[in-house]
Design an enzyme around this catalytic site. Structure first.
Site, PDB file in Angstrom:
ATOM      1  N   GLN A 125      -5.137   3.706  -6.625  1.00  0.00           N
ATOM      2  CA  GLN A 125      -6.263   4.006  -5.747  1.00  0.00           C
ATOM      3  C   GLN A 125      -6.648   5.465  -6.002  1.00  0.00           C
ATOM      4  OE1 GLN A 125      -5.436   3.957  -1.528  1.00  0.00           O
ATOM      5  NE2 GLN A 125      -7.594   3.797  -0.954  1.00  0.00           N
ATOM      6  N   HIS A 140      31.034  25.298   5.150  1.00  0.00           N
ATOM      7  CA  HIS A 140      32.010  25.142   6.214  1.00  0.00           C
ATOM      8  C   HIS A 140      31.540  25.802   7.515  1.00  0.00           C
ATOM      9  CE1 HIS A 140      32.940  28.737   3.859  1.00  0.00           C
ATOM     10  NE2 HIS A 140      33.446  29.271   4.951  1.00  0.00           N
ATOM     11  N   GLY A 168      -9.580   4.680   2.838  1.00  0.00           N
ATOM     12  CA  GLY A 168      -9.399   3.723   3.916  1.00  0.00           C
ATOM     13  C   GLY A 168      -8.678   2.460   3.476  1.00  0.00           C
ATOM     14  N   THR A 169      -8.281   1.665   4.469  1.00  0.00           N
ATOM     15  CA  THR A 169      -7.468   0.485   4.196  1.00  0.00           C
ATOM     16  C   THR A 169      -8.221  -0.587   3.418  1.00  0.00           C
ATOM     17  OG1 THR A 169      -8.034  -0.253   6.439  1.00  0.00           O
ATOM     18  CG2 THR A 169      -5.870   0.777   6.122  1.00  0.00           C
ATOM     19  N   GLY A 188      -5.246  -0.225  18.050  1.00  0.00           N
ATOM     20  CA  GLY A 188      -6.234  -1.256  17.843  1.00  0.00           C
ATOM     21  C   GLY A 188      -5.655  -2.569  18.335  1.00  0.00           C
ATOM     22  N   LEU A 208       0.845  -1.187   0.000  1.00  0.00           N
ATOM     23  CA  LEU A 208       0.000   0.000   0.000  1.00  0.00           C
ATOM     24  C   LEU A 208       0.885   1.243   0.000  1.00  0.00           C
ATOM     25  CD1 LEU A 208      -2.700  -1.101   2.610  1.00  0.00           C
ATOM     26  CD2 LEU A 208      -2.538  -1.633   0.157  1.00  0.00           C
ATOM     27  N   GLY A 244      -0.845   6.910  -0.338  1.00  0.00           N
ATOM     28  CA  GLY A 244      -1.005   8.142   0.425  1.00  0.00           C
ATOM     29  C   GLY A 244       0.148   9.114   0.263  1.00  0.00           C
ATOM     30  N   ASN A 273      -2.506  -4.324  16.707  1.00  0.00           N
ATOM     31  CA  ASN A 273      -2.538  -4.579  15.265  1.00  0.00           C
ATOM     32  C   ASN A 273      -1.438  -3.778  14.588  1.00  0.00           C
ATOM     33  OD1 ASN A 273      -3.155  -5.003  12.582  1.00  0.00           O
ATOM     34  ND2 ASN A 273      -5.166  -4.040  12.652  1.00  0.00           N
TER      35      ASN A 273
END
Length: 402
Positions: free
Chosen positions: A79, A314, A84-85, A138, A6, A9, A163
């Site tokens: 996408q 420098h 969302g996932t 989560g 993925l 994004g 998760n």
């Protein structure tokens, strides 16, 4: 088995570094972070990849192409909107058969863990990490080897298994993605799809992450990932090392690079191709210097990522910082990296002041920034792409594009 990565994004929390490139293409240890993820999968025996693209996808396609230069096969699917996932993983429908692994392009995961996932045969496997404060994540509830419930940021977590966002799926997942509605955040969440699978009695298990796993969510996370990856580099010297330069520890030097007399480099450190380093400079551990970089006389660099084409003039000091491409430091530019009271450094993310959790942090600098001579940059400062300073100026917090 195919790996789906993925990478659609922008990574808005990584601004200003993502103004010109997607988050997954930001360099760590002189490679785009997603390339490290692909390398880990290749070492586990994976040859076929599907990359889900979106924001500035040309940067990804130009680098990886069809994968032939890396000895792999790469396909792409776009996408169109980041919804969302579940929506992102759903883009893989028609590109995979049977079981497949899902990785995030902005996470570093070990070959060992990917190998463990490849051996599993359940309908779905959730990778989890034992954490000290599970209420921030989560978490999963389990019954033996099975996952019975997924709970987002519970007040009273039933386990400490968070998760990690790395999965193995059978293609049955697409049926459940099609049935997934929007969450309260207005997105299609893969955890909702998984919970429906659990409720329907499908086999959903978990795999414990026992090795390095770094989720790169904010710019300073790149420094943590850089430190870990540099610990595994080879001691390869392809450039010119002049007689009175000192390289201590593991140092990798690229082609057509010159390390001039009086330079002292403490590994682990990596320096790219066509760089000019020194004379009489000090490069300290956990530093990654990209290609076509110039480090001048009496410069000190420490625990920093410097991207391609940047010139550090420098008498300058750069510590605990992330520096974009094609920046130019006027002589005597100094970056502060430690608060006098030893409290955590604060910085700016998406316009908000946040606690970085770090005692030491210098500047997050976008591309094409120019500093005047004797510029002083305060701890945790953010400099937008194309910004500049006057000679002797002090940057206290944030510098916007001129």
């Amino acid at each position: 088995m195919k790996v789906v990565i993925l990478a659609a994004g922008e990574g808005t929390r990584m601004r200003p570094l993502t103004a010109s490139k997607p988050k997954v293409m930001l360099p760590i240890a002189n490679k785009p972070m997603m390339e490290h993820t692909i390398d880990a999968a290749v070492k586990a025996g994976v040859k076929d990849f599907l990359i889900v693209t979106g924001y500035r996808e040309d940067a990804i396609k130009d680098h990886f192409g069809d994968g032939s230069e890396f000895g792999i096969n790469v396909e792409y699917v776009r996408q169109e909107q980041q919804l969302g996932t579940a929506n992102a993983i759903g883009c893989a429908k028609g590109f995979v058969e049977g079981h497949f692994i899902v990785l995030n392009g902005d996470m570093l995961v070990s070959t060992e863990h990917i190998s463990h996932l490849l051996s599993r045969t359940e309908d779905a496997i959730i990778s989890v990490k034992e954490v000290d404060e599970p209420s921030h994540f989560g978490v999963i509830e389990t019954d033996g080897e099975k996952v019975t419930r997924i709970i987002e940021k519970p007040k009273n977590p039933p386990t400490n298994l968070a998760n990690a966002g790395i999965y193995l799926f059978g293609d049955v997942i697409f049926d459940y993605i099609d049935r997934t509605g929007k969450s309260q955040r207005g997105e299609y969440e893969i955890t909702d799809s998984l919970q429906m699978m659990i409720d329907d009695g499908l086999a959903v298990g978990y795999e414990l992450l026992t090795s390095d796993w770094i989720d790169i969510g904010r710019p300073w996370d790149m420094l943590d990932a850089n430190k870990v990856l540099l610990e595994n580099i080879d001691n390869t010297l392809e450039g010119i090392i002049e007689p009175y330069a000192t390289l201590h520890g593991t140092v990798k030097v690229g082609k057509d690079t010159i390390i001039r007399n009086g330079a002292y480099i403490m590994g682990p450190a990596i320096i790219g191709d066509n760089c000019d380093i020194g004379p009489n400079c000090f490069i300290r551990a956990s530093t990654a210097i990209g290609n076509d970089v110039r480090i001048g006389n009496a410069v000190e660099i420490k625990n920093t990522i410097i991207m391609d084409g940047t010139n550090v003039g420098h008498l300058s000091y750069v510590g605990d910082s992330v520096i974009g491409t094609n920046c130019n430091f006027g002589a005597g530019t100094k970056i502060a990296n430690l608060r006098h009271d030893n409290k955590n450094v604060k910085s700016v993310v998406k316009g908000e002041i946040v606690d970085t959790g770090r005692r030491k942090l210098g500047v997050i600098m976008g591309d094409d920034v120019h500093t005047g001579i004797n510029t002083s940059i305060n701890i945790g400062s953010v400099m937008e792409p194309g910004s500049s300073t006057m000679p002797g100026e002090v940057v206290m917090h944030r510098r916007k594009t001129n």
